[in-house]
Design a protein around this motif. Structure first.
Motif, PDB file in Angstrom:
ATOM      1  N   ASP A 180       0.819  -1.216   0.000  1.00 59.37           N
ATOM      2  CA  ASP A 180       0.000   0.000   0.000  1.00 59.37           C
ATOM      3  C   ASP A 180       0.850   1.261   0.000  1.00 59.37           C
ATOM      4  O   ASP A 180       0.586   2.199  -0.767  1.00 59.37           O
ATOM      5  CB  ASP A 180      -0.923   0.014   1.227  1.00 59.37           C
ATOM      6  N   ASP A 181       1.876   1.319   0.866  1.00 54.75           N
ATOM      7  CA  ASP A 181       2.681   2.536   0.954  1.00 54.75           C
ATOM      8  C   ASP A 181       3.534   2.737  -0.284  1.00 54.75           C
ATOM      9  O   ASP A 181       3.735   3.869  -0.741  1.00 54.75           O
ATOM     10  CB  ASP A 181       3.545   2.529   2.221  1.00 54.75           C
ATOM     11  N   ARG A 182       4.044   1.638  -0.871  1.00 49.13           N
ATOM     12  CA  ARG A 182       4.864   1.753  -2.076  1.00 49.13           C
ATOM     13  C   ARG A 182       4.022   2.223  -3.255  1.00 49.13           C
ATOM     14  O   ARG A 182       4.446   3.069  -4.043  1.00 49.13           O
ATOM     15  CB  ARG A 182       5.494   0.399  -2.367  1.00 49.13           C
ATOM     16  N   LEU A 183       2.811   1.673  -3.385  1.00 50.84           N
ATOM     17  CA  LEU A 183       1.929   2.094  -4.468  1.00 50.84           C
ATOM     18  C   LEU A 183       1.499   3.538  -4.262  1.00 50.84           C
ATOM     19  O   LEU A 183       1.413   4.312  -5.230  1.00 50.84           O
ATOM     20  CB  LEU A 183       0.715   1.180  -4.538  1.00 50.84           C
ATOM     21  N   ASP A 242     -11.833  -1.470  -0.891  1.00 49.85           N
ATOM     22  CA  ASP A 242     -11.082  -1.555   0.369  1.00 49.85           C
ATOM     23  C   ASP A 242      -9.591  -1.300   0.140  1.00 49.85           C
ATOM     24  O   ASP A 242      -8.947  -0.567   0.896  1.00 49.85           O
ATOM     25  CB  ASP A 242     -11.280  -2.922   1.022  1.00 49.85           C
ATOM     26  N   ARG A 243      -9.038  -1.912  -0.905  1.00 52.90           N
ATOM     27  CA  ARG A 243      -7.612  -1.708  -1.202  1.00 52.90           C
ATOM     28  C   ARG A 243      -7.364  -0.264  -1.623  1.00 52.90           C
ATOM     29  O   ARG A 243      -6.370   0.354  -1.225  1.00 52.90           O
ATOM     30  CB  ARG A 243      -7.179  -2.660  -2.319  1.00 52.90           C
ATOM     31  N   ALA A 244      -8.249   0.286  -2.440  1.00 56.17           N
ATOM     32  CA  ALA A 244      -8.093   1.672  -2.888  1.00 56.17           C
ATOM     33  C   ALA A 244      -8.089   2.628  -1.700  1.00 56.17           C
ATOM     34  O   ALA A 244      -7.286   3.566  -1.642  1.00 56.17           O
ATOM     35  CB  ALA A 244      -9.200   2.046  -3.865  1.00 56.17           C
ATOM     36  N   ASP A 303      -5.120   6.166   2.130  1.00 52.35           N
ATOM     37  CA  ASP A 303      -4.692   6.459   3.503  1.00 52.35           C
ATOM     38  C   ASP A 303      -3.200   6.717   3.578  1.00 52.35           C
ATOM     39  O   ASP A 303      -2.730   7.497   4.416  1.00 52.35           O
ATOM     40  CB  ASP A 303      -5.043   5.296   4.440  1.00 52.35           C
ATOM     41  N   HIS A 304      -2.423   6.066   2.714  1.00 46.84           N
ATOM     42  CA  HIS A 304      -0.971   6.202   2.748  1.00 46.84           C
ATOM     43  C   HIS A 304      -0.462   7.382   1.911  1.00 46.84           C
ATOM     44  O   HIS A 304       0.725   7.709   1.975  1.00 46.84           O
ATOM     45  CB  HIS A 304      -0.304   4.916   2.249  1.00 46.84           C
ATOM     46  N   MET A 305      -1.328   7.993   1.121  1.00 45.89           N
ATOM     47  CA  MET A 305      -0.906   9.137   0.309  1.00 45.89           C
ATOM     48  C   MET A 305      -0.928  10.415   1.133  1.00 45.89           C
ATOM     49  O   MET A 305      -1.625  10.501   2.157  1.00 45.89           O
ATOM     50  CB  MET A 305      -1.839   9.286  -0.901  1.00 45.89           C
ATOM     51  N   GLN A 306      -0.162  11.414   0.701  1.00 47.75           N
ATOM     52  CA  GLN A 306      -0.259  12.726   1.312  1.00 47.75           C
ATOM     53  C   GLN A 306      -1.688  13.241   1.112  1.00 47.75           C
ATOM     54  O   GLN A 306      -2.280  13.032   0.046  1.00 47.75           O
ATOM     55  CB  GLN A 306       0.734  13.699   0.676  1.00 47.75           C
ATOM     56  N   PRO A 307      -2.275  13.887   2.129  1.00 46.72           N
ATOM     57  CA  PRO A 307      -3.677  14.312   2.004  1.00 46.72           C
ATOM     58  C   PRO A 307      -3.964  15.144   0.762  1.00 46.72           C
ATOM     59  O   PRO A 307      -5.019  14.967   0.129  1.00 46.72           O
ATOM     60  CB  PRO A 307      -3.909  15.122   3.286  1.00 46.72           C
ATOM     61  N   LEU A 313     -15.137   5.923  -1.064  1.00 48.70           N
ATOM     62  CA  LEU A 313     -13.762   5.713  -0.620  1.00 48.70           C
ATOM     63  C   LEU A 313     -13.449   6.549   0.618  1.00 48.70           C
ATOM     64  O   LEU A 313     -12.733   6.095   1.519  1.00 48.70           O
ATOM     65  CB  LEU A 313     -12.785   6.053  -1.756  1.00 48.70           C
ATOM     66  N   LEU A 314     -13.975   7.757   0.664  1.00 47.86           N
ATOM     67  CA  LEU A 314     -13.776   8.586   1.854  1.00 47.86           C
ATOM     68  C   LEU A 314     -14.375   7.917   3.094  1.00 47.86           C
ATOM     69  O   LEU A 314     -13.811   7.975   4.190  1.00 47.86           O
ATOM     70  CB  LEU A 314     -14.398   9.965   1.648  1.00 47.86           C
ATOM     71  N   GLU A 315     -15.500   7.253   2.913  1.00 48.85           N
ATOM     72  CA  GLU A 315     -16.137   6.565   4.044  1.00 48.85           C
ATOM     73  C   GLU A 315     -15.315   5.360   4.499  1.00 48.85           C
ATOM     74  O   GLU A 315     -15.336   4.994   5.676  1.00 48.85           O
ATOM     75  CB  GLU A 315     -17.542   6.113   3.647  1.00 48.85           C
ATOM     76  N   LEU A 316     -14.563   4.748   3.571  1.00 45.61           N
ATOM     77  CA  LEU A 316     -13.760   3.579   3.911  1.00 45.61           C
ATOM     78  C   LEU A 316     -12.390   3.952   4.476  1.00 45.61           C
ATOM     79  O   LEU A 316     -11.742   3.111   5.115  1.00 45.61           O
ATOM     80  CB  LEU A 316     -13.562   2.695   2.664  1.00 45.61           C
TER      81      LEU A 316
END
Length: 428
Positions: free
Chosen positions: A201-204, A226-228, A233-237, A255-258
């Protein structure tokens, strides 16, 4: 003549030199073509030259491949690489491919490919290094490995089974995010999606931040929700906000809700601002410390390897709480100023209080003027209660000011880095 066997996976990242010893670029892949009655022939190298441009170097212009370096004749066509029909990239397309043995039952995965020079300027695939499935269920067990020739294996029909990308990902493990993004975008579309799905997740997330938005949307569209959400979550806001703004509104809201509530809250706030304002450009994750923190503590914070250079150039001083929106914003301390004081010095005694922070409604033009006028790399952004809500960094401003296709003008690679999106208001 004696032959030299070279394993292609070890060529990735090797330096290419001209006859005078000047550096030309780095090897990113080896291209081969299949033949009916002979082993695949090497036609050239995919080389990354300065400016992140990928070019083709014919194998006939390679005079030496040895000791982790490649020598060429120096004559290189700098036109952007375009893969031709029949050409296969070894690292991008062969490593991780499933094959069947022709002389015995069973299957294996290609982990490396060896090439050999048969005559000056003529190279061909000599062997494949393959691994069979492990025979034990133990997590420490590994499948048997062997060297086979091209006649001893044949490609396994896919039958809907995804081609393994593990070996390719291992080859890319040392690439910086921008290089990983460029490498992914150079892959055939199906292979790009496959590798993206297998990345952590963080690498992608790191790679997506360096891609044009149309490619971000394409990759995110192939991930389940869920994966998206985990990747977002790991991207800069601010990067996550730009990407979500490009999605259909219904999926963006879902996606925001997840997403994790704190991450989603930051993204929702950024989506509420116009893209040509400080609020639309800022990141909500600056380095924030108290006035009682010491120089040593601040230097430890900005040394973090995962911190963007522009964010590490200064720390923000506020009253508690120390998460945006913080307590009252007090000032900033630039890292060069920290270096002039002993480690035990309190930040409150050396902070710069002369700079007037921007507000979320400050125009992008005014933010750029502030950065230029005061030789800054970041500008704090405060709300109506003078609470710190984020900072605008110089790279965010440049992304906004430069034309959408600035990278293609600079690199001639036909791709442009992301620019701030036209954001929508997504209400929770």
């Amino acid at each position: 003549m004696s032959t030299t066997r070279i394993f292609v996976a070890r060529l990735a990242g090797c330096i290419v030199f001209d006859p005078a010893g000047d550096r030309v670029g780095k090897v990113r892949d080896v291209l081969v073509v299949y033949r009916k009655n002979d082993p695949p022939r090497v036609v050239g190298l995919l080389v990354e030259i300065p400016g992140k441009r990928r070019v083709f170097v014919s194998i006939g212009r390679v005079t030496s491949i040895a000791s982790g370096q490649i020598i060429t004749t120096g004559l290189i066509n700098v036109r952007r690489f375009e893969q031709r029909g029949g050409e296969v990239r070894v690292i991008a397309e062969l490593l991780g491919r499933k094959v069947l043995f022709t002389d015995k039952p069973g299957e294996a995965t290609i982990e490396d490919v060896a090439i050999e020079e048969s005559a000056p300027g003529e190279w061909a695939v000599s062997q494949y290094f393959v691994r069979q499935p492990k025979a034990s269920s133990s997590p420490f067990a590994k499948g048997a490995t062997s060297f086979v020739t091209w006649r001893e294996i044949r490609e396994k029909p896919q039958g809907g089974e995804a081609q393994s990308a593990e070996q390719l990902i291992a080859t890319y493990s040392d690439l910086k995010p921008a290089d990983l993004a460029n490498t992914l975008l150079d892959l055939p579309r199906d292979r790009m999606i496959e590798v993206a799905e297998e990345l952590s997740d963080d690498r992608l997330a790191d790679a997506l931040e360096e891609m044009p938005e149309k490619d971000q949307v394409q990759i995110l569209g192939q991930l389940d929700d869920d994966r998206a959400a985990d990747v977002l979550d790991h991207m800069q806001p601010d990067d996550a906000a730009d990407l979500i703004a490009q999605l259909p509104e219904e999926r963006g809201e879902h996606l925001l809700e997840l997403m994790e509530p704190e991450e989603a809250e930051d993204v929702r706030m950024l989506l509420s601002f116009a893209p040509d304002t400080a609020g639309g450009l800022m990141t909500t994750e600056p380095i924030i410390l108290s006035a009682d923190s010491t120089v040593a503590e601040a230097l430890a914070m900005i040394r973090r390897a995962d911190l963007a250079p522009a964010l590490g150039a200064a720390v923000c001083i506020t009253l508690p709480p120390y998460e945006p929106p913080t307590g009252r914003f007090l000032g900033m301390v630039h890292f060069q100023r920290m270096l002039r004081y002993p480690p035990h010095e309190r930040l409150g005694s050396i902070m710069d209080q002369s700079l007037d922070p921007a507000t979320p409604e400050t125009s992008a033009a005014e933010v750029s003027r502030i950065l230029a006028s005061y030789d800054l790399v970041s500008v704090p952004v405060v709300d109506e209660k003078h609470r710190l809500v984020g900072v605008v960094t110089i790279d965010d401003v440049l992304d906004y000011l430069l034309p959408n296709d600035w990278r293609s003008h600079a690199d001639d690679d036909g791709r442009a880095r992301r620019t701030p999106a036209v954001r929508r208001n997504l209400r929770g």
